[in-house]
Design a protein around this motif. Structure first.
Motif, short mmCIF file in Angstrom:
data_model
loop_
_atom_site.label_atom_id
_atom_site.label_comp_id
_atom_site.label_asym_id
_atom_site.label_seq_id
_atom_site.Cartn_x
_atom_site.Cartn_y
_atom_site.Cartn_z
N ALA A 415 0.84 -1.20 0.00
CA ALA A 415 0.00 0.00 0.00
C ALA A 415 0.87 1.25 0.00
N HIS A 416 1.95 1.22 0.81
CA HIS A 416 2.88 2.35 0.83
C HIS A 416 3.47 2.57 -0.56
N LYS A 417 3.90 1.46 -1.16
CA LYS A 417 4.56 1.57 -2.47
C LYS A 417 3.59 2.10 -3.51
N ALA A 418 2.29 1.79 -3.32
CA ALA A 418 1.30 2.27 -4.28
C ALA A 418 0.88 3.71 -3.98
N GLY A 419 1.50 4.31 -2.97
CA GLY A 419 1.26 5.71 -2.68
C GLY A 419 0.10 5.96 -1.73
N LEU A 420 -0.39 4.93 -1.07
CA LEU A 420 -1.49 5.15 -0.12
C LEU A 420 -0.92 5.53 1.25
N GLU A 421 -1.71 6.30 1.99
CA GLU A 421 -1.32 6.72 3.33
C GLU A 421 -2.18 5.91 4.32
N PRO A 422 -1.62 4.86 4.95
CA PRO A 422 -2.46 3.93 5.71
C PRO A 422 -3.40 4.58 6.73
N ASP A 423 -2.89 5.50 7.56
CA ASP A 423 -3.75 6.08 8.59
C ASP A 423 -4.93 6.81 7.97
N PHE A 424 -4.64 7.53 6.89
CA PHE A 424 -5.68 8.29 6.20
C PHE A 424 -6.74 7.34 5.65
N GLU A 425 -6.29 6.27 5.04
CA GLU A 425 -7.22 5.30 4.44
C GLU A 425 -8.11 4.68 5.52
N ARG A 426 -7.45 4.31 6.62
CA ARG A 426 -8.23 3.65 7.69
C ARG A 426 -9.26 4.59 8.27
N GLU A 427 -8.93 5.86 8.34
CA GLU A 427 -9.89 6.83 8.87
C GLU A 427 -11.02 7.09 7.90
N ASN A 428 -10.68 7.09 6.64
CA ASN A 428 -11.68 7.39 5.61
C ASN A 428 -12.69 6.27 5.43
N TRP A 429 -12.21 5.04 5.58
CA TRP A 429 -13.08 3.88 5.37
C TRP A 429 -13.07 3.02 6.62
N PRO A 430 -13.61 3.51 7.72
CA PRO A 430 -13.49 2.76 8.97
C PRO A 430 -14.13 1.38 8.89
N ARG A 431 -13.58 0.48 9.64
CA ARG A 431 -14.04 -0.90 9.63
C ARG A 431 -15.21 -1.06 10.60
N THR A 432 -16.26 -1.71 10.13
CA THR A 432 -17.41 -1.93 11.01
C THR A 432 -17.38 -3.35 11.60
N ASP A 433 -16.96 -4.30 10.79
CA ASP A 433 -16.89 -5.67 11.33
C ASP A 433 -15.87 -6.48 10.53
N VAL A 434 -15.55 -7.67 11.03
CA VAL A 434 -14.52 -8.47 10.38
C VAL A 434 -14.81 -9.96 10.55
N ILE A 435 -14.47 -10.73 9.52
CA ILE A 435 -14.36 -12.18 9.70
C ILE A 435 -12.86 -12.45 9.63
N PRO A 436 -12.24 -12.75 10.76
CA PRO A 436 -10.78 -12.88 10.75
C PRO A 436 -10.33 -14.08 9.92
N PHE A 437 -9.08 -14.03 9.48
CA PHE A 437 -8.54 -15.14 8.69
C PHE A 437 -8.47 -16.40 9.54
N ALA A 438 -8.85 -17.51 8.94
CA ALA A 438 -8.61 -18.80 9.60
C ALA A 438 -8.20 -19.80 8.54
N ALA A 439 -7.30 -20.71 8.93
CA ALA A 439 -6.75 -21.65 7.95
C ALA A 439 -7.86 -22.56 7.41
N GLU A 440 -8.95 -22.78 8.17
CA GLU A 440 -10.00 -23.67 7.68
C GLU A 440 -10.67 -23.11 6.43
N TYR A 441 -11.00 -21.82 6.46
CA TYR A 441 -11.70 -21.28 5.28
C TYR A 441 -10.80 -20.41 4.41
N ARG A 442 -9.61 -20.13 4.83
CA ARG A 442 -8.55 -19.49 4.02
C ARG A 442 -8.93 -18.14 3.43
#
Ligand code: ATP
Length: 893
Positions: A415-442
């Protein structure tokens, strides 16, 4: 504060009652609470007291015989003999006590290397700390495989279930919730609490520490989590049984000798009694059990210094017989330092430069720097990788720091190499929920909302899982219907280069959606593109694989990655033939017989689930293999338990995996498994060497006494003199063998057959052969001196010195069981051997020339010429044993 039943309070009230916040405690408060509540640990298991351990040293048959001998000599007012016998008994007990203490200490230090960790939120930041530093009020995060570090009142859960069998005996996992329960609810049903020592089997959770240390449920019932290790293995137990049996047999024989000598040979009762005691002392290998234990402890310590931490001592033995090692790929064979090397979108393919996690690098199309403005999909891929991500990468004073899953850190770098600013992105598109990674469903999925409330989902994961869920592809800014052939070809291309491929996809969500379910990502997504991540093989692992192959140990790679990626990495590492790869799908289709057949020819297994890992272990064992298997996840536990040497990862492994394993790798590195195999073989060798060293000496001493009695002569060595010889050689010569480094050829011979008896025909032959040389030398020189008119004291001094010098020379032979020792390495690369030889020589000089010793042991000073004869005669054992090795090399194998 910790006395309340927290489960009948709501989560908010519990938080308030424990004076904490969702962001955790402040630093000063932690220090204060530590003062009040102490460290979060249970009192150590009650150990045998030092006095008891010392007293136990006297609890053996030989000691009883010696004490009886002391009583008899005392009743005859032979005070010197009484004193020597008691002195030797006490000194021997002291030595045993010290050695045992050292061995126990070494193992405890190793167990301490495995102290558990906890992820906590303190002052708003997530940090990992040793679990013993937790205080009530700390906010703890739980993930699958974690051992719960304290009693927690849950604040939030996602499908959390916990194995509480430790506390309740119930083996099925229990579902957990946050809702309070009534005060009179029984422990097993307090579903908003999780208890220290139990294991997370599934899902995630956050909880607040309600009780620590002895205030926890497990502390209250004062059952201990850590197993108390006994300092033994099946082999040692067998040897100890053998030694006990031998002791009994020898005592019987000594009693017979006494009766026989008294009635038929007309020796006096006292003389005969002392001769019988001498025989018992001579023949019983009293030092052997202690030497074997110390060899084991030193070996285990040496393994730990090579990053292989043994949890179950019997594994040390098994390691020497391992015929197959099944290893994970990521992090064990490879560095687990991912970097995105390529991106494939529908209309463009990019190469990414730069190395490691340092976010300096460029996106190139052909040789040109890509103008990402012209291809918005590239930015979108980078954003998806950044936002559907739980890792962290930030700049500190001394460079870039990262935390979390390396696959995800690599995507932040991109993301850095592509010119994105991580903190800015995270603030702009805040996360509401997540299904975390698990090896069973990959895969992993996240739900976001922008500031105007528009919702959308990002999904990233293994292409086989993501592609079927996509109906569309992003092309020139539009969502077109998906061209599966194109993506399959691109995937194959990236994977064939050994890269881990991730697919990234997008889906619009409703503005009101707040929670993300598995159903939401079942279909209708738009594929943005693929990324290819490289994870270079560890150079030392490549070398270790080659060493294992030389040592007759087959290495198999079992990975969650794609078949083509696995095949390519396998080729780089020397695992597999570059063709044959079995995947989960084909494994599932095979019945047990077919699988048993297939595992012999295949070395690379891809996209394998933990259940199939278990089947693989069983199939290999069915073929007679002794299997070491690595694992890290909670679901790997059954396979680890089943394997002969279950090996968990120390860094990325879960507590569940570590608990199921026999061995833990401190550095997750395959090379450490190879090192453990080498050390395992060495420990076995060294135990064999100490037997090979001690038994012939005992046999020779016994034969000298029996021969003297049969011939009706005075004993060449008296009982107290034998006591002396055994005592000093045990702490010098025999002990030095415990420090023997691995033999050069140790990884060039095939694994040991686990059914092979320790006292093989060869070992018995060698013992008899050497004993015969020693008897001939000692008795021969004794008789010769007597023939020259020497006094009995003088001749006995010669006999004792000859025996000790024989042992010193024979120690050099024993350094290598099979190989000749006539080389620089063979003679000099264990300094302890020479320290022992010099020490024992100094002791013998004292024994011979120091007046008080002359008084105690009835010795006499001997001439230089006599020394010349002693050295000449005793050197013969060295020459003869080396000749035997040369003449019987096949025999000795
Ligand atoms: P190995 O078994 O060789 O150690 P692994 O355990 O790293 O490999 P998994 O972690 O099970 O393998 O990953 C399996 C697949 O899941 C990977 O090939 C990748 O496609 C996908 N994957 C891995 N990590 C993530 C992640 N953080 N988010 C989404 N998908 C992932």
């Amino acid at each position: 504060m910790t006395q309340q039943p927290w489960y009948n309070l709501s989560a908010e009230k519990a938080l308030a009652a424990l004076s904490s916040t969702p962001d955790g405690l402040a630093v000063e408060e932690i220090a204060r609470r530590r003062e009040t509540y102490g460290f979060n640990r249970l009192p150590p298991p009650a150990r045998r007291s030092a006095l008891r351990r010392f007293a136990e040293q006297f609890n053996n048959l030989l000691i009883y015989v010696l004490l009886a001998a002391a009583a008899v000599t005392a009743s005859l007012t032979e005070w010197v003999d009484t004193g020597v016998i008691i002195g030797v008994v006490v000194i021997n007990a002291l030595i045993g006590f010290i050695q045992e203490g050292k061995a126990e200490h070494a193992l405890e230090a190793i167990a301490g290397l495995l102290s558990p960790q906890a992820v906590v939120k303190r002052g708003g930041r997530l940090i990992t700390i040793p679990a013993e530093e937790l205080v009530p009020g700390d906010i703890v995060l739980l993930a699958p495989g974690d051992r719960i570090p304290a009693d927690l009142r849950l604040l939030a859960v996602r499908d959390l279930s916990v194995d509480e069998s430790l506390l309740t005996g119930e083996s099925l996992p229990v579902d957990k919730h946050v809702t309070a329960v009534a005060e009179d609810t029984v422990l097993a049903e307090r579903s908003c609490m999780v208890w220290s020592g139990t294991l997370v089997t599934y899902g995630q959770g956050t909880g607040i520490v309600a009780a620590t240390g002895s205030a926890t449920e497990i502390g209250r019932i004062s059952r201990l989590l850590a197993d108390v290790q006994t300092l033994t293995t099946p082999l040692l137990r067998r040897m100890n049984d053998f030694a006990r049996w031998l002791t009994g047999a020898i005592l019987g024989l000594a009693a017979l000798t006494f009766v026989g000598g008294y009635f038929w040979r007309d020796y006096g009762a006292v003389d005969m009694f002392m001769a019988a005691v001498g025989l018992a002392v001579a023949a019983i290998p009293e030092g052997l059990p202690a030497i074997m234990t110390i060899t084991l402890a030193i070996g285990v310590q040496r393994m730990a210094s090579r990053n292989a931490i043994i949890r179950q001592l019997p594994a040390v033995e098994t390691l020497g017989s391992v015929t197959v090692i099944c290893s994970d790929k990521t992090g064990t064979l490879t560095h687990n330092e991912m970097s995105v090397q390529g991106i494939v979108a529908k209309e463009i393919e990019l190469r990414v430069t730069g190395s490691g996690y340092d976010p300096h690098g460029e996106l190139l199309c052909g040789e040109q720097v890509c103008e990402t403005d012209r291809y918005p999909v590239v930015e979108e891929i980078a954003r998806a990788g950044l936002l559907c991500n739980d890792a962290d990468l930030h700049q500190a004073e001394d460079g870039w720091r990262h935390a979390g899953d390396p696959t995800e850190v690599a995507l932040i770098t991109l993301a850095h190499k592509a010119g994105l600013e991580p903190d800015f992105e995270r603030e702009n598109w805040p996360r509401t929920d997540v299904i975390p990674f698990a090896a069973e469903y990959r895969y992993m999925a996240t739900l976001h909302h922008d500031h105007s409330g528009h919702g959308f989902i990002y999904l990233k994961g293994a292409p086989e899982v993501v592609l079927p869920r996509c109906a569309f592809q992003r092309e020139a800014g539009e969502d077109e219907s998906i061209d599966r052939d194109f993506w399959q070809a691109s995937l194959d291309h990236l994977a064939a280069q050994g890269q881990r491929v991730l697919a990234l996809a997008f889906k619009v969500a409703s503005d009101t959606q707040r929670e993300l379910d598995f159903d939401d990502v079942e279909g209708g997504l738009t594929l943005l593109g693929l990324t290819g991540l490289a994870d270079p093989p560890r150079a030392e692992a490549i070398e270790a694989v080659a060493r294992c192959h030389q040592a007759g140990v087959r290495v198999k790679m079992i990975t969650g990655d794609h078949a083509a990626t696995a095949r390519a990495i396998g080729m780089q590492m020397g695992i597999g033939d570059g063709e044959n790869v079995l995947t989960e799908e084909s494994l599932c289709r095979m019945d047990d017989d077919a699988l048993q057949h297939a595992v012999e020819d295949t070395d690379v297994f891809a996209r394998v689930s933990p259940e199939q890992k278990l089947r693989l272990v069983q199939a290999l064992q069915g073929n007679g293999h002794v299997v070491a298997m690595t694992g890290d996840g909670v679901n790997d536990a059954p396979a680890l338990k089943r394997a002969d040497v279950g090996t968990a990862m120390g860094l990325k492994g879960t507590d569940a995996a570590k608990q199921a394993a026999e061995m833990v790798l401190a550095d997750d590195n395959f090379a450490s498994i190879a090192a453990a195999v080498e050390e395992g073989r060495t420990i076995y060798d060294n135990i064999k060497k100490s037997i090979l060293f001690i038994l012939p000496t005992n046999a020779a001493e016994a034969m000298v006494i029996v021969a003297a009695i049969l011939m009706g002569r005075l004993l060449p060595i008296t009982a107290v003199q034998i006591l002396w010889v055994n005592m000093i050689t045990a702490v010098t010569l025999a002990l030095s063998l415990a420090f023997e480094p691995p033999e050069h050829g140790v990884m060039r011979r095939p694994p040991r057959n686990p059914g092979e008896p320790l006292l093989s025909r060869f070992l018995i032959w060698r013992i008899v052969f050497v004993a015969a040389i020693l008897v001939a030398g000692v008795f021969g020189l004794f008789l010769w001196e007597r023939g020259q008119g020497a006094s009995i004291e003088y001749a006995r001094t010669i006999a004792v010195n000859t025996l000790v010098m024989f042992e010193a020379f024979y120690l050099l032979n024993t350094r290598y069981i099979r190989e000749p020792v006539l080389s620089w390495h063979g003679l000099f690369d264990n300094p302890y051997v020479w320290i022992a030889i010099v020490t024992v020589t100094l002791f013998q000089l004292l024994y011979t020339y120091f007046p008080p010793m002359q008084l105690l042991f009835s010795t006499q000073p001997i001439t230089l010429e006599a020394w010349g004869r002693i050295v000449l005669v005793s050197a013969s054992v060295f020459v003869l044993v080396e000749l035997e090795k040369f003449m019987l090399p096949g025999h000795s194998r």
